[in-house]
Motif scaffolding. Structure first.
Motif, short mmCIF file in Angstrom:
data_model
loop_
_atom_site.label_atom_id
_atom_site.label_comp_id
_atom_site.label_asym_id
_atom_site.label_seq_id
_atom_site.Cartn_x
_atom_site.Cartn_y
_atom_site.Cartn_z
N GLN A 1 77.94 33.69 -6.79
CA GLN A 1 78.52 34.85 -6.07
C GLN A 1 77.24 35.84 -5.88
O GLN A 1 76.73 36.16 -7.01
N LEU A 2 77.25 36.31 -4.59
CA LEU A 2 76.03 37.27 -4.47
C LEU A 2 76.58 38.44 -3.34
O LEU A 2 77.51 38.27 -2.68
N VAL A 3 75.79 39.36 -3.33
CA VAL A 3 75.98 40.47 -2.30
C VAL A 3 75.09 40.34 -1.64
O VAL A 3 73.83 40.51 -1.61
N ILE A 4 75.38 40.17 0.03
CA ILE A 4 74.49 40.25 1.13
C ILE A 4 74.45 41.78 1.15
O ILE A 4 75.42 42.54 1.54
N GLY B 1 80.47 49.68 2.46
CA GLY B 1 80.02 49.35 4.05
C GLY B 1 78.37 49.03 4.11
O GLY B 1 78.02 48.73 5.02
N GLY C 1 77.32 46.31 1.76
CA GLY C 1 77.39 44.97 1.36
C GLY C 1 78.30 44.32 1.31
O GLY C 1 79.31 44.51 1.90
N LEU C 2 77.97 42.82 1.39
CA LEU C 2 79.40 41.94 1.57
C LEU C 2 79.08 40.73 0.44
O LEU C 2 78.26 40.26 0.22
N THR D 1 83.24 34.45 2.47
CA THR D 1 83.59 35.79 1.71
C THR D 1 84.58 35.92 0.67
O THR D 1 85.27 35.06 0.69
N PHE E 1 86.58 38.44 -0.18
CA PHE E 1 87.61 38.93 0.13
C PHE E 1 87.85 38.42 1.58
O PHE E 1 87.08 38.87 2.55
N GLY E 2 89.08 38.01 1.88
CA GLY E 2 89.52 37.46 3.22
C GLY E 2 89.05 35.82 3.48
O GLY E 2 89.64 35.61 4.42
N LEU F 1 86.83 34.33 4.62
CA LEU F 1 85.98 34.15 5.81
C LEU F 1 84.79 33.35 5.52
O LEU F 1 83.85 33.59 4.89
N ILE G 1 81.12 32.01 6.23
CA ILE G 1 79.74 32.86 6.69
C ILE G 1 78.70 31.89 7.13
O ILE G 1 78.31 32.02 8.36
N LEU H 1 83.83 37.81 13.40
CA LEU H 1 84.95 37.38 13.30
C LEU H 1 86.12 38.59 13.14
O LEU H 1 85.89 39.46 12.76
N VAL H 2 87.26 38.07 13.71
CA VAL H 2 88.38 39.16 13.79
C VAL H 2 89.63 38.14 13.49
O VAL H 2 89.99 37.13 13.79
N ASN H 3 90.53 39.03 12.63
CA ASN H 3 91.91 38.19 12.06
C ASN H 3 92.85 38.47 13.29
O ASN H 3 92.91 39.41 13.68
#
Lengths: 216, 216
Positions: A118-121, A128, A130-131, A152, A154-155, A157, A159, A179-181
């Motif tokens: 697991q990492l943070v981009i 706002g 990092g991801l 991701t 969360f969600g 999604l 990458i 991306l959009v839900n």
């Protein structure tokens, strides 16, 4: 009493640490966004706008790119439940309708994927900036292909995903963004009227495919 | 009166659109995190923990990786203001102290970089599911190298940089992650005591370098 308390604390700690390990997950059922597909072996680099509907098992892609220095463009509608694929040419109002004999495989981290890290981009210091993403690897059981993918936390999604050849060279690399839900225009999954009278052609092959592969 | 109103609205729209275009930016002055460096030409792939101090012009990297199937490890302290570079070997308490004749170039989007596009890694539909980044390209004036780089919109944090050779093959590719604003242990920029008595060696070259290049 004291022993019971210690056992309870230990159980909470064990359960807490289990809960923290990411589990394979499935992307939201309605999704639209952009992606780039890179096939180094065939010198293909394609940019796509895609629309994905896991409820109806429909995918629409509008792609443009380069294949060996030749410009390519495609507008493709894949209706997996109906077993039909449309290649749509708006400029001359024509359509190629082909049988789609492959199963719909949703955008997901496969249940047997192996969690890597697991990492943070970016940074986790401020909202706002990092991801949080999880990286996975695995082998496709049908084709024995090795893959890496990043979703991701969360969600769930996508990458990126990388599929390798049996010699561990990059076969297909897909990166997702913007991306959009949800699907803004549900009509993207309805073929245009000029496709109605077109005869169905037989498919060339019927190898199982997933979302990442179906886009090519 | 009506004309004045129209002019005001136009001015607001123009200023608004100017404000929305991203501008080159500089990363936070104190930063630590991880990165991977990939040099395809020399078959180098290195993972690094780095500490970056733009106030004091200090960089510390602890790196491990592969160079042509040979495992490499390095613990390097670059004190740009003092003009000294330390290669630290804790296992046998030795140190190599070399003159560092290059200027400190901060982690930044160069002021003459060309803005390419803004995108969201992941989704903008819900907080915590996406990261807004800006992509840039440019040419290093001293070396004429072409580069691409990606920085976050908020916080100006590096995501990746790619420097190309004159034949547009990838020269160095650096990806950043797990970044944190600030330095947890400021002593990382103080050389260990066993480096004190070491004699200074002359540098092999004095070509200008930046943070991305200094790490190798």
């Amino acid at each position: 009493m004291k022993i019971l308390f210690v056992i309870s604390v230990c159980l909470i700690l064990i359960l807490g640490s289990c809960a923290q390990k990411p589990h394979p997950c499935r992307a939201p059922p309605l999704l639209e966004g952009k992606l780039t597909v890179h096939v180094p072996g065939e010198k293909i680099r394609v940019y796509e706008k895609f629309y994905y509907d896991a409820f109806g098992q429909n995918v629409r892609v509008v792609a443009y790119g380069k294949e060996d220095n030749k410009t390519i463009f495609a507008d493709r509608l894949l209706l997996f439940r109906e077993g039909v694929k449309y290649d749509i040419h708006y400029h001359n109002q024509t359509c190629v309708k082909t049988a789609l004999k492959v199963s719909f495989i949703p955008v997901e981290v496969p249940h047997d994927a192996h969690f890597l890290h697991q990492l943070v981009i970016g940074s986790s210091s401020r909202p706002g900036e990092g991801l949080l993403v999880n990286n996975w690897e695995g082998i496709v059981s049908q084709t024995k292909e090795h893959y890496f993918m990043s979703f991701t936390e969360f969600g769930c999604l996508p990458i990126y995903s990388i599929y390798f050849t049996d010699k561990m060279n990059v076969d297909i690399m897909t990166s997702f963004y913007d991306l959009v839900n949800g699907i803004e225009d549900p009509e993207v999954f309805i073929p245009p009227s000029f496709c109605d009278s077109v005869k169905l052609r037989e498919a060339k092959d019927d190898t199982e495919t997933n979302f990442f592969k179906a886009l090519l």
